[in-house]
Scaffold this active site. Structure first.
Site, PDB file in Angstrom:
ATOM      1  N   SER A  81      23.910   4.822   0.781  1.00  0.00           N
ATOM      2  CA  SER A  81      22.565   4.939   1.328  1.00  0.00           C
ATOM      3  C   SER A  81      21.539   5.216   0.221  1.00  0.00           C
ATOM      4  O   SER A  81      21.414   4.437  -0.718  1.00  0.00           O
ATOM      5  CB  SER A  81      22.558   6.020   2.412  1.00  0.00           C
ATOM      6  OG  SER A  81      21.344   6.046   3.116  1.00  0.00           O
ATOM      7  N   ASP A 101      22.164  -2.050  10.831  1.00  0.00           N
ATOM      8  CA  ASP A 101      21.531  -1.150   9.865  1.00  0.00           C
ATOM      9  C   ASP A 101      20.167  -1.716   9.485  1.00  0.00           C
ATOM     10  O   ASP A 101      20.075  -2.887   9.108  1.00  0.00           O
ATOM     11  CB  ASP A 101      22.419  -1.043   8.618  1.00  0.00           C
ATOM     12  CG  ASP A 101      21.876  -0.102   7.555  1.00  0.00           C
ATOM     13  OD1 ASP A 101      20.814   0.512   7.766  1.00  0.00           O
ATOM     14  OD2 ASP A 101      22.534   0.016   6.505  1.00  0.00           O
ATOM     15  N   HIS A 149      24.766   1.973   9.743  1.00  0.00           N
ATOM     16  CA  HIS A 149      24.480   2.707   8.520  1.00  0.00           C
ATOM     17  C   HIS A 149      25.254   4.027   8.530  1.00  0.00           C
ATOM     18  O   HIS A 149      25.340   4.695   9.556  1.00  0.00           O
ATOM     19  CB  HIS A 149      22.978   2.997   8.428  1.00  0.00           C
ATOM     20  CG  HIS A 149      22.559   3.593   7.127  1.00  0.00           C
ATOM     21  ND1 HIS A 149      22.174   2.816   6.054  1.00  0.00           N
ATOM     22  CD2 HIS A 149      22.466   4.889   6.724  1.00  0.00           C
ATOM     23  CE1 HIS A 149      21.854   3.610   5.053  1.00  0.00           C
ATOM     24  NE2 HIS A 149      22.033   4.863   5.430  1.00  0.00           N
TER      25      HIS A 149
END
Length: 311
Positions: free
Chosen positions: A153, A250, A280
């Site tokens: 991320s 995502d 995600h």
């Protein structure tokens, strides 16, 4: 792509929402940090993957010291991964990144150096990037072995920027591991609209994070934080080979795919993994979903194959 959310992830996200853990962001930064940390520690309580040894150390950076946590595997394979945790550049720490670091360590047989980089809004860009680069230099000199920068991320976004710095200023990298990276503050890709409501991470979450991480609009043109701008300027050649993993549901999916394509066009060896049916943050949701666990294992296997092919 499947366009069908993994049922186990759907059930897990429903539980997290019902229990008040989602959304990730909150009106106040400290509240968001407490929520994210508490959730990570609860998930970690289900069991920690064992490693041979863990110790903390301190990296002396140009602007600040960086605390790092070093994980040593039972059978080291001469690979060191500098790991940068997720959390939108605003939340997260060494403890929230512990499970991911242990998984990388045990699966790859790599020494993992997890960096407690400075967080926004107290320390906006480029503080996290400077800390990551300082940690790469330290790991190269103090740990050795083939050197990988990786993260998930926001941490993957920092890792992508650090790979640019390492190419230009050292140390030499052998690979990048970018799990659903945040690399485009313009939020202009179709997946941002398609997956605006998540599940798990939303477009509104990302706006909240970007506003705190890079509040200066002009600074969002910096190629080390906006990898789309780096591609436009032709600055991606010569980067270390990369594994880029994305998730179907995502908001960041398309920017990860765009960065992978731009690196490949610049001559960088890239392996792209599409996490069909996933969200995600799936790397940290392995205990809740067999599909998430399998895709995370596939990303780590791809990195091992990449290192073997270039070794």
């Amino acid at each position: 792509m499947t366009s069908v959310l993994d049922p186990e992830l759907a059930a897990a996200i429903e539980r997290l929402t019902a229990d008040g853990w989602l959304p990730i962001t909150r009106p106040e930064v400290e509240e968001a940090r407490r929520n994210y940390r508490d959730l990570a520690l609860i998930r970690r309580g289900a069991g920690q993957e064992p490693v041979a040894a863990v110790h903390d150390d301190v990296v002396t950076g140009p602007d600040a010291d960086v605390v790092v946590r070093v994980y040593t595997p039972d059978a080291p394979r001469d690979v060191t991964v500098v790991w940068l945790h997720g959390g939108g550049w605003v939340v997260g720490d060494l403890d929230t990144g512990d499970a991911a670091a242990r998984r990388v360590c045990t699966t790859l047989g790599a020494t993992v150096v997890s960096a407690d980089y400075r967080l926004a809004p107290e320390h906006p860009h480029p503080a996290a990037l400077q800390d990551a680069h300082a940690t790469l230099r330290w790991a190269s000199g103090h740990v050795g072995g083939r050197l990988v920068v990786g993260g998930d991320s926001a941490g993957a976004g920092v890792a992508a920027g650090a790979a640019l710095l390492a190419r230009d200023w050292g140390p030499q990298l052998d690979a990048q591991l970018l799990l659903y990276p945040g690399v485009d503050p313009t939020m202009s890709h179709p997946s941002v609209v398609e997956n605006a409501d998540g599940p798990f991470l939303t477009a509104e979450d990302m706006r909240w994070f970007w506003e705190r991480y890079v509040p200066d609009e002009h600074a969002r043109l910096d190629p080390s934080v906006n990898l789309g701008e780096a591609a436009r300027l032709g600055e991606l050649d010569g980067l270390a080979p990369a594994v880029v993993a994305t998730a179907e549901f995502d908001p960041l999916r398309d920017e990860g795919l765009a960065h992978a394509a731009a690196m490949s066009a610049a001559g960088v060896p890239v392996r792209v993994l599409h996490g069909e049916g996933l969200v995600h943050g799936y790397f940290g949701l392995a205990a809740a979903s067999a599909a998430a666990r399998a895709e995370g294992d596939r990303a780590l296997a791809a990195l091992a194959e990449l290192l073997a092919a270039t070794g």
